[in-house]
Design a protein around this motif. Structure first.
Motif, mmCIF file in Angstrom:
data_model
loop_
_atom_site.group_PDB
_atom_site.id
_atom_site.type_symbol
_atom_site.label_atom_id
_atom_site.label_comp_id
_atom_site.label_asym_id
_atom_site.label_seq_id
_atom_site.Cartn_x
_atom_site.Cartn_y
_atom_site.Cartn_z
ATOM 1 N N TYR A 198 36.485 -5.985 -18.043
ATOM 2 C CA TYR A 198 35.621 -7.133 -17.732
ATOM 3 C C TYR A 198 34.194 -6.896 -18.209
ATOM 4 O O TYR A 198 33.605 -7.730 -18.899
ATOM 5 N N LEU A 199 33.620 -5.755 -17.855
ATOM 6 C CA LEU A 199 32.224 -5.470 -18.192
ATOM 7 C C LEU A 199 32.023 -5.402 -19.699
ATOM 8 O O LEU A 199 31.025 -5.924 -20.225
ATOM 9 N N ASP A 200 32.948 -4.774 -20.408
ATOM 10 C CA ASP A 200 32.849 -4.721 -21.866
ATOM 11 C C ASP A 200 32.914 -6.117 -22.474
ATOM 12 O O ASP A 200 32.196 -6.426 -23.436
ATOM 13 N N GLY B 77 15.560 6.071 -13.557
ATOM 14 C CA GLY B 77 17.010 5.991 -13.467
ATOM 15 C C GLY B 77 17.491 4.570 -13.302
ATOM 16 O O GLY B 77 16.707 3.647 -13.076
ATOM 17 N N ILE B 78 18.808 4.409 -13.424
ATOM 18 C CA ILE B 78 19.468 3.118 -13.265
ATOM 19 C C ILE B 78 20.597 3.277 -12.255
ATOM 20 O O ILE B 78 21.453 4.154 -12.402
ATOM 21 N N PHE B 79 20.567 2.436 -11.238
ATOM 22 C CA PHE B 79 21.676 2.384 -10.291
ATOM 23 C C PHE B 79 22.456 1.123 -10.606
ATOM 24 O O PHE B 79 21.988 0.010 -10.378
ATOM 25 N N ASP B 80 23.654 1.284 -11.157
ATOM 26 C CA ASP B 80 24.414 0.142 -11.654
ATOM 27 C C ASP B 80 25.639 -0.135 -10.792
ATOM 28 O O ASP B 80 25.846 0.506 -9.752
ATOM 29 N N ILE B 81 26.451 -1.087 -11.231
ATOM 30 C CA ILE B 81 27.615 -1.502 -10.461
ATOM 31 C C ILE B 81 28.653 -0.387 -10.368
ATOM 32 O O ILE B 81 29.429 -0.330 -9.393
ATOM 33 N N ILE B 82 28.680 0.513 -11.333
ATOM 34 C CA ILE B 82 29.603 1.642 -11.278
ATOM 35 C C ILE B 82 29.138 2.648 -10.228
ATOM 36 O O ILE B 82 29.940 3.139 -9.427
ATOM 37 N N ALA B 83 27.841 2.930 -10.209
ATOM 38 C CA ALA B 83 27.290 3.828 -9.187
ATOM 39 C C ALA B 83 27.500 3.256 -7.789
ATOM 40 O O ALA B 83 27.625 4.007 -6.811
ATOM 41 N N ALA B 84 27.549 1.924 -7.716
ATOM 42 C CA ALA B 84 27.767 1.251 -6.430
ATOM 43 C C ALA B 84 29.243 1.197 -6.045
ATOM 44 O O ALA B 84 29.591 0.557 -5.040
ATOM 45 N N GLN C 287 0.845 -1.180 0.000
ATOM 46 C CA GLN C 287 0.000 0.000 0.000
ATOM 47 C C GLN C 287 0.887 1.239 0.000
ATOM 48 O O GLN C 287 1.956 1.246 0.601
ATOM 49 N N HIS C 288 0.407 2.270 -0.663
ATOM 50 C CA HIS C 288 1.085 3.572 -0.636
ATOM 51 C C HIS C 288 2.551 3.456 -1.067
ATOM 52 O O HIS C 288 3.416 4.144 -0.529
ATOM 53 N N VAL C 289 2.810 2.591 -2.022
ATOM 54 C CA VAL C 289 4.170 2.444 -2.539
ATOM 55 C C VAL C 289 4.515 3.653 -3.407
ATOM 56 O O VAL C 289 3.786 3.991 -4.331
ATOM 57 N N LYS C 290 5.634 4.268 -3.114
ATOM 58 C CA LYS C 290 6.082 5.414 -3.896
ATOM 59 C C LYS C 290 7.153 5.042 -4.918
ATOM 60 O O LYS C 290 7.283 5.710 -5.948
ATOM 61 N N THR C 291 7.918 3.979 -4.627
ATOM 62 C CA THR C 291 9.004 3.595 -5.527
ATOM 63 C C THR C 291 9.019 2.084 -5.721
ATOM 64 O O THR C 291 9.014 1.328 -4.747
ATOM 65 N N TRP C 292 9.050 1.670 -6.984
ATOM 66 C CA TRP C 292 9.158 0.259 -7.348
ATOM 67 C C TRP C 292 10.553 0.025 -7.894
ATOM 68 O O TRP C 292 10.982 0.672 -8.844
ATOM 69 N N VAL C 293 11.276 -0.894 -7.276
ATOM 70 C CA VAL C 293 12.680 -1.133 -7.594
ATOM 71 C C VAL C 293 12.810 -2.481 -8.311
ATOM 72 O O VAL C 293 12.370 -3.506 -7.780
ATOM 73 N N PHE C 294 13.412 -2.470 -9.482
ATOM 74 C CA PHE C 294 13.510 -3.670 -10.303
ATOM 75 C C PHE C 294 14.955 -4.052 -10.564
ATOM 76 O O PHE C 294 15.753 -3.229 -11.033
ATOM 77 N N ASP C 295 15.277 -5.312 -10.263
ATOM 78 C CA ASP C 295 16.503 -5.899 -10.783
ATOM 79 C C ASP C 295 16.341 -6.026 -12.292
ATOM 80 O O ASP C 295 15.236 -5.899 -12.824
ATOM 81 N N LEU C 296 17.415 -6.329 -12.988
ATOM 82 C CA LEU C 296 17.379 -6.394 -14.447
ATOM 83 C C LEU C 296 17.349 -7.834 -14.969
ATOM 84 O O LEU C 296 16.298 -8.351 -15.341
ATOM 85 N N ASP C 297 18.504 -8.490 -14.943
ATOM 86 C CA ASP C 297 18.623 -9.801 -15.580
ATOM 87 C C ASP C 297 17.796 -10.872 -14.880
ATOM 88 O O ASP C 297 17.818 -10.999 -13.654
ATOM 89 N N ASN C 298 17.076 -11.637 -15.702
ATOM 90 C CA ASN C 298 16.218 -12.734 -15.247
ATOM 91 C C ASN C 298 15.097 -12.266 -14.329
ATOM 92 O O ASN C 298 14.462 -13.082 -13.657
ATOM 93 N N THR C 299 14.864 -10.957 -14.312
ATOM 94 C CA THR C 299 13.741 -10.390 -13.561
ATOM 95 C C THR C 299 12.803 -9.681 -14.519
ATOM 96 O O THR C 299 11.620 -10.011 -14.592
ATOM 97 N N LEU C 300 13.316 -8.728 -15.280
ATOM 98 C CA LEU C 300 12.478 -7.988 -16.220
ATOM 99 C C LEU C 300 12.219 -8.761 -17.507
ATOM 100 O O LEU C 300 11.371 -8.366 -18.304
ATOM 101 N N PHE D 246 17.841 -1.347 -10.292
ATOM 102 C CA PHE D 246 18.941 -1.572 -9.349
ATOM 103 C C PHE D 246 19.620 -2.863 -9.778
ATOM 104 O O PHE D 246 19.112 -3.954 -9.558
ATOM 105 N N THR D 247 20.788 -2.739 -10.422
ATOM 106 C CA THR D 247 21.409 -3.894 -11.058
ATOM 107 C C THR D 247 22.901 -3.997 -10.761
ATOM 108 O O THR D 247 23.576 -2.971 -10.577
ATOM 109 N N ASN D 248 23.395 -5.226 -10.756
ATOM 110 C CA ASN D 248 24.827 -5.454 -10.641
ATOM 111 C C ASN D 248 25.523 -5.402 -11.997
ATOM 112 O O ASN D 248 26.742 -5.604 -12.075
ATOM 113 N N ALA D 249 24.760 -5.162 -13.055
ATOM 114 C CA ALA D 249 25.343 -4.943 -14.385
ATOM 115 C C ALA D 249 25.708 -3.468 -14.523
ATOM 116 O O ALA D 249 25.593 -2.696 -13.567
#
Length: 235
Positions: A88-90, A143-150, A16-29, A120-123
């Motif tokens: 590595y990432l490339d 927005g995207i919060f990725d492994i570089i932002a982390a 209820q009253h959710v303001k933000t939905w946070v999604f992983d990327l791989d094998n989730t979306l 919110f992804t480790n990619a």
């Protein structure tokens, strides 16, 4: 573990009253059956094999050991072998994105889901953007919060969640997180988030399984989210 049913959702305490939905990327979306991440997975094994001069099967054991011990294989390689993260990432994200198809149902479900949506992804972000564009849902996310932002500290590092909450000004108690790895839901739940586990049936996804950190379990995101928004609209 619960069944793949919308009725397994608790009585709105965490939804209820959710303001933000946070999604992983791989094998989730996208469904794990698309085998997109399997390409990345093989690339990672090949990277480890070449780096450490190991046969493929031996490299895979090291890869999964680092994944479980360090959150990502990359983090393990950095700690143990001083690997360059950008290289590595490339390398591991050099894949064919064709298996990912546009998901019109998910597109509509996200359109009807009230609240802010973030990734919110480790990619890394370039890879995430390609995946989102292929699915046809990039425009829904703020927005995207990725492994570089982390700062290369992957989920489930608690400090990374704190950094994520700060960057996007997220109140965890007014947020829900979707994720295919149970261990990545543990810090989310501890912070007060509602949690949805997308159970792909993989041993990596089930590692550190704890029913108490899961509000909802589903095999695929799209049908669950579609039913959720339809039920919410009919209340």
């Amino acid at each position: 573990m619960s069944n793949d049913q919308i009725s397994d959702r608790p009585d709105d305490n965490n939804f209820q009253h959710v303001k933000t939905w946070v999604f992983d990327l791989d094998n989730t979306l996208y469904p794990a059956e698309n085998n997109l991440f399997s390409q990345v997975d093989i690339n990672i094994t090949n990277y480890v094999s070449k780096l450490l001069d190991l046969p493929f099967d031996d490299a895979r054991k090291i890869q999964k050991k680092y994944l479980l011990e360090h959150g990502t294989t990359l983090n393990g390689l950095i700690h143990n072998h001083s690997v360059n993260a950008a290289h590595y990432l490339d390398s591991v994200h050099d894949i064919d994105f064709a298996p990912i198809a546009r998901d019109l149902i998910l597109d509509q479900a996200l359109q009807n889901l009230e609240g802010r949506k973030v990734i919110f992804t480790n990619a890394d972000t370039p890879y995430a953007e390609k995946v989102l564009e292929r699915i046809g849902i990039a425009h829904h996310f703020d927005g995207i919060f990725d492994i570089i932002a982390a700062d290369l500290a992957p989920k489930p590092e608690v400090s990374t969640y704190d950094r994520f909450f700060d960057v996007f000004a997220i109140d965890p108690k007014q947020s829900v997180m979707f994720e295919d790895m149970v261990r990545n839901l543990i810090p989310a739940k501890q912070a007060g988030m509602g949690t949805v586990w997308v159970n792909t049936g993989s041993p990596w996804g089930e590692a550190d399984y704890d029913a108490s950190v899961i509000n909802v379990e589903t095999k695929q995101l799209t049908p669950w989210l579609d039913e959720f928004v339809n039920q919410t609209a009919n209340r």
